[in-house]
Design a protein around this motif. Structure first.
Motif, short mmCIF file in Angstrom:
data_model
loop_
_atom_site.label_atom_id
_atom_site.label_comp_id
_atom_site.label_asym_id
_atom_site.label_seq_id
_atom_site.Cartn_x
_atom_site.Cartn_y
_atom_site.Cartn_z
N GLU A 42 5.49 -2.34 -12.93
CA GLU A 42 5.48 -3.54 -13.73
C GLU A 42 6.43 -4.59 -13.15
O GLU A 42 6.17 -5.78 -13.22
CB GLU A 42 5.90 -3.20 -15.16
N LEU A 58 7.67 2.37 -18.28
CA LEU A 58 6.38 2.49 -17.61
C LEU A 58 6.53 3.22 -16.29
O LEU A 58 7.51 2.98 -15.56
CB LEU A 58 5.78 1.10 -17.38
N THR A 66 0.69 -1.57 -13.31
CA THR A 66 1.07 -1.52 -14.72
C THR A 66 1.04 -2.89 -15.38
O THR A 66 0.84 -2.99 -16.59
CB THR A 66 2.46 -0.89 -14.89
N GLY A 69 -2.60 -3.23 -16.35
CA GLY A 69 -2.93 -2.30 -17.43
C GLY A 69 -2.29 -2.68 -18.74
O GLY A 69 -2.93 -2.63 -19.80
N LEU A 70 -1.02 -3.10 -18.70
CA LEU A 70 -0.33 -3.48 -19.93
C LEU A 70 -0.95 -4.74 -20.54
O LEU A 70 -1.05 -4.85 -21.76
CB LEU A 70 1.16 -3.70 -19.63
N ARG A 72 -3.98 -5.51 -20.54
CA ARG A 72 -5.26 -5.16 -21.16
C ARG A 72 -5.10 -4.54 -22.55
O ARG A 72 -6.07 -4.39 -23.28
CB ARG A 72 -6.04 -4.21 -20.24
N VAL A 73 -3.86 -4.14 -22.89
CA VAL A 73 -3.60 -3.63 -24.24
C VAL A 73 -2.61 -4.56 -24.96
O VAL A 73 -1.84 -4.14 -25.81
CB VAL A 73 -3.06 -2.18 -24.21
N ARG A 77 3.25 -1.23 -25.13
CA ARG A 77 3.70 -0.17 -24.24
C ARG A 77 3.38 1.22 -24.78
O ARG A 77 2.98 2.12 -24.03
CB ARG A 77 5.22 -0.27 -24.01
N TYR A 80 -0.21 1.93 -24.24
CA TYR A 80 -0.51 2.08 -22.81
C TYR A 80 -0.06 3.45 -22.30
O TYR A 80 -0.80 4.13 -21.58
CB TYR A 80 0.18 0.96 -22.03
N LEU A 124 -6.93 0.71 -17.25
CA LEU A 124 -5.52 1.07 -17.11
C LEU A 124 -4.83 0.42 -15.91
O LEU A 124 -3.63 0.54 -15.74
CB LEU A 124 -5.38 2.60 -16.99
#
Length: 260
Positions: A42, A58, A66, A69-70, A72-73, A77, A80, A124
């Motif tokens: 990240e 992470l 990351t 991926g993070l 996308r949510v 955290r 994820y 992810l």
């Protein structure tokens, strides 16, 4: 079993596996100039094998973006990290399962398994796994011969198992779960149930990992909606990213209860 239409709908959306507002190409596939390499974490640092991870930290491993991926949510955290753990638990056996399906001549199952790994990996930020899974899926769909398919399956296995191994070493330790007793089934509130069902259907149709969050937040609704055995199956499908199958179960139950 889900209808061809429901499965096809999930196939189209899983190819993107992107929430509204995000590009369909992952950052792992198209890194922007000046951005940290996808294999960094990240904060762009290089992976540090064996480093102890703090709770909610992470993982920093090769092959996982990351930041992507993070995003996308929506920056969650906890969600994820949970999805990464589920990926390790649920997808590690995919190469063997695909090989078994191909050995039985069941190309449809093999293709679906590769498609699931592709969608989950993209969600992810695991770009390398997403790419080899996409290549394998396409080859299976084209009914490629064993001579050409075998090296693709081996490449898929190597990339996926490598990421799974690195994630297992890097993910923060979790506290042992306390013993729980089965929750009592509460009466179904039709208005609330309709809202929750529509929210879950949207997540499943878009191959959105937030489906797991919705399931946890409204487990009581789904417990009241399904018979006990079906509820357990639905939970396994959500946790295993079998979203096409989960969608078919949910839509069938909603129709049966008059909540569609």
């Amino acid at each position: 079993a889900p209808s061809d239409g429901a499965r096809e709908g999930n196939r189209e959306t899983a190819d993107a596996a992107v929430p509204v507002g995000h590009s369909q190409e992952t950052k792992a596939d198209t890194p922007q100039s000046g951005a940290p390499a996808p294999s960094g974490g990240e904060d762009g640092r290089r992976p540090s094998e064996g480093a102890a991870a703090a709770p909610e930290a992470l993982p920093i491993v090769d092959g996982l973006d990351t930041r992507d991926g993070l995003a996308r949510v929506a920056g969650n955290r906890k969600l994820y990290l949970k999805l990464l753990r589920q990926f390790v638990e649920q997808q590690a056996l995919a190469p063997a399962q695909i090989g078994d399906a191909l050995g039985r001549g069941d190309a449809a199952t093999a293709e679906r398994l590769a498609h699931t790994v592709k969608g989950v990996a993209g969600s992810l930020g695991a770009g390398a796994v997403q790419r080899v899974a996409a290549t394998l899926e396409k080859a299976i769909a084209a009914r490629t011969g064993a001579a050409e398919l075998t090296p693709l399956l081996e490449e898929f296995k190597g990339v996926l198992e490598g990421l799974v191994s690195r994630l297992r070493a890097a993910l923060p330790a979790t506290s042992p779960a306390a013993g729980t007793t089965p929750a009592a089934i509460e009466p179904l509130d039709p208005a609330q149930a309709k809202r929750v069902i529509q929210e879950m259907i949207a997540h499943l149709n878009n191959f959105d990992p937030a489906a797991g969050d919705t399931f946890e937040a409204h487990a009581g609704v789904f417990r009241a909606l399904f018979p006990a055995a079906v509820f357990a199956t639905f939970q396994q499908q959500i946790e295993g990213f079998a979203f096409a199958e989960a969608l078919a179960l949910l839509q069938s139950a909603a129709i049966e209860k008059g909540l569609s």
